[in-house]
Design an enzyme around this catalytic site. Sequence first.
Site, short mmCIF file in Angstrom:
data_model
loop_
_atom_site.label_atom_id
_atom_site.label_comp_id
_atom_site.label_asym_id
_atom_site.label_seq_id
_atom_site.Cartn_x
_atom_site.Cartn_y
_atom_site.Cartn_z
CB CYS A 112 -0.95 0.01 1.19
SG CYS A 112 -2.14 -1.34 1.14
CG HIS A 257 -3.03 3.38 2.17
ND1 HIS A 257 -3.54 3.06 0.92
CD2 HIS A 257 -3.15 2.25 2.92
CE1 HIS A 257 -3.94 1.80 0.93
NE2 HIS A 257 -3.71 1.29 2.13
CG ASN A 287 -6.62 -0.73 1.33
OD1 ASN A 287 -5.92 -0.37 0.38
ND2 ASN A 287 -6.10 -1.12 2.48
N1 ACO Z 1 -17.92 -8.73 9.27
C1 ACO Z 1 -18.35 -8.98 10.52
N2 ACO Z 1 -17.54 -9.24 11.54
C2 ACO Z 1 -16.23 -9.26 11.30
C3 ACO Z 1 -15.70 -9.01 10.02
C4 ACO Z 1 -16.60 -8.75 8.97
N3 ACO Z 1 -16.21 -8.48 7.72
N4 ACO Z 1 -14.35 -9.08 10.09
C5 ACO Z 1 -14.04 -9.36 11.36
N5 ACO Z 1 -15.18 -9.49 12.10
C6 ACO Z 1 -15.31 -9.77 13.52
C7 ACO Z 1 -14.09 -10.46 14.07
O1 ACO Z 1 -14.19 -11.87 13.87
C8 ACO Z 1 -14.16 -10.09 15.52
O2 ACO Z 1 -15.09 -10.90 16.17
P1 ACO Z 1 -14.81 -11.40 17.68
O3 ACO Z 1 -14.76 -10.15 18.49
O4 ACO Z 1 -15.97 -12.28 17.94
O5 ACO Z 1 -13.49 -12.12 17.62
C9 ACO Z 1 -14.74 -8.68 15.50
O6 ACO Z 1 -15.37 -8.54 14.23
C10 ACO Z 1 -13.70 -7.58 15.64
O7 ACO Z 1 -12.63 -7.85 14.74
P2 ACO Z 1 -11.33 -6.98 14.71
O8 ACO Z 1 -10.34 -7.59 13.75
O9 ACO Z 1 -10.91 -6.75 16.14
O10 ACO Z 1 -11.93 -5.63 14.12
P3 ACO Z 1 -11.22 -4.26 13.97
O11 ACO Z 1 -12.03 -3.23 14.60
O12 ACO Z 1 -9.76 -4.35 14.29
O13 ACO Z 1 -11.35 -4.01 12.40
C11 ACO Z 1 -10.04 -4.08 10.41
C12 ACO Z 1 -10.74 -4.89 11.47
C13 ACO Z 1 -11.07 -3.27 9.67
C14 ACO Z 1 -9.35 -5.04 9.44
C15 ACO Z 1 -9.01 -3.14 11.06
O14 ACO Z 1 -8.22 -3.88 11.93
C16 ACO Z 1 -8.14 -2.44 10.08
O15 ACO Z 1 -8.59 -1.54 9.36
N6 ACO Z 1 -6.84 -2.76 10.05
C17 ACO Z 1 -5.90 -2.05 9.23
C18 ACO Z 1 -5.97 -2.42 7.78
C19 ACO Z 1 -4.95 -1.57 7.05
O16 ACO Z 1 -4.63 -0.46 7.44
N7 ACO Z 1 -4.37 -2.00 6.01
C20 ACO Z 1 -3.39 -1.11 5.38
C21 ACO Z 1 -2.33 -1.78 4.91
S1 ACO Z 1 -2.95 -3.05 3.93
C22 ACO Z 1 -1.79 -3.37 2.83
O17 ACO Z 1 -0.68 -2.95 2.88
C23 ACO Z 1 -2.17 -4.31 1.75
#
Ligand code: ACO
Length: 336
Positions: A112, A257, A287
Site C-alpha cells: 500500500c 492511504h 482500500n
Molecule cells: N464482518 C463482521 N464481523 C467481522 C468481520 C466482517 N467483515 N471481520 C471481522 N469481524 C469480527 C471479528 O471476527 C471479531 O469478532 P470477535 O470479536 O468475535 O473475535 C470482530 O469482528 C472484531 O474484529 P477486529 O479484527 O478486532 O476488528 P477491527 O475493529 O480491528 O477491524 C479491520 C478490522 C477493519 C481489518 C481493522 O483492523 C483495520 O482496518 N486494520 C488495518 C488495515 C490496514 O490499514 N491496512 C493497510 C495496509 S494493507 C496493505 O498494505 C495491503
Amino acid sequence: MSRAAVLTGLGTYVPPRVVTNDELSRTMDTSDEWIRSRTGITRRHWAEPGTATGDLAVEAGERALKSAGSGDADLVVLATTTPDHPCPATAPDVAARLGLDAVAAYDIGAVCSGFIYAMASAAGAIAAGIAERALVIGAETYSTILNPEDRTTSVIFGDGAGAVVLRAGDPAEPGALLGHDLGSDGSLKDLIIVPAGGSRRPSAAADASGARPAETYFHMEGKPVFRHAVTRMAASSRAMLDRAGWDPESVDRFVGHQANVRILHAVADQLGMARDRTVVNLDRVGNTSAASIPLALADAVAGGLLTPGDRVLLSAFGGGVTWGSTALVWPEIVAD
Ligand code: ACO
C-alpha cells in the site's frame, strides 16, 4: 541548479463492476453496518475475471498522459502488489501498450506504500538526469488474491488504478515534490502476506477437489496493522513536514492511504491537524492499495477539495511493512 520532479498530469480508472456491502453480506457472514462502522467503506469496484492489473494501468496511464497534455514519457514506474505475472514485470507491457517505445519501465513492490515509493523512485531518476518525464502508476486487482472465505480481508479491498506524470522542473514551482520520507520494518512482514507463489514457497498445488489453496491468498493481521499504520504514518508525516518546513496546521489537504477512515482520523489527531483536512474516498472504492493515493487525489480534485496553491501532504503505510510520505503545493492541472 537542482532539478525537481513536478506533477503535471493525473488520471484514474476503476473497473465498472460495483460491489456493495450488501452484496458481500449475501455470500459471507458480515453486514453493511459492520463494514461501514469499522472501516467507513460502503462499496468497492472489482474487475471481471480475466481483467488484469496491467489492463487497469493502461487506462489510468492513458488518462494521466492526456491530462499532462502530451503522450510522451521516458520512464514508467508501476507500483503493484498484484502484477500480471510473477515474471516479467508489468510495467514494460503497460509502456508498450501506451505506445511508449523503448522506455525504461519497472515495477515497484511496496504494497500500500507502493505509489509513494514509485514517486520517490521516479523523482530520483528525474533529479539524477536519468529521466525527463515519468509516468508513475499505482494499479491493483486485489479481487484476484482475496480469499472469498476470509471476511476480515474480502470486505476491505477494491480494484483500481491511478497515475501521475512527473516532469523535470524547478523546485520552487507549484507541483514540485518537496522530498520524501521512506521507511520499512521487515521484522513485521508476516502481518500482511501472500504466503505462496514466491521462491520461499512456490505456488501451492490445488487440492484434490481443485480448490485454490489458502496460502495463495492475501492474509492480513488487521489489529496490529491498524496500530502500526497510525504510528508510522504520523511519524513519517511529521518527518516530511519538517523537511518541507510546514506546520501541520498549514496543511490544506492530507491525502493518506485509504485503508480505514478511523486510521486517517487517528493520524490527523496525532498530527494536530483538523480531521476535515483529510481526503476520504475509501467509502466508494475501498482500500485499493498502491492505487489509493492517486484515486484519492483525483476524487478530491473532482470534488473541488483540492485547488491550485493548496499545501498537500501524502502519506501511506503498507505490507513489508513499509511507509512513506511526500508533499507538494497543488499545481494547475486538469485531472482526467
Ligand atoms: N464482518 C463482521 N464481523 C467481522 C468481520 C466482517 N467483515 N471481520 C471481522 N469481524 C469480527 C471479528 O471476527 C471479531 O469478532 P470477535 O470479536 O468475535 O473475535 C470482530 O469482528 C472484531 O474484529 P477486529 O479484527 O478486532 O476488528 P477491527 O475493529 O480491528 O477491524 C479491520 C478490522 C477493519 C481489518 C481493522 O483492523 C483495520 O482496518 N486494520 C488495518 C488495515 C490496514 O490499514 N491496512 C493497510 C495496509 S494493507 C496493505 O498494505 C495491503
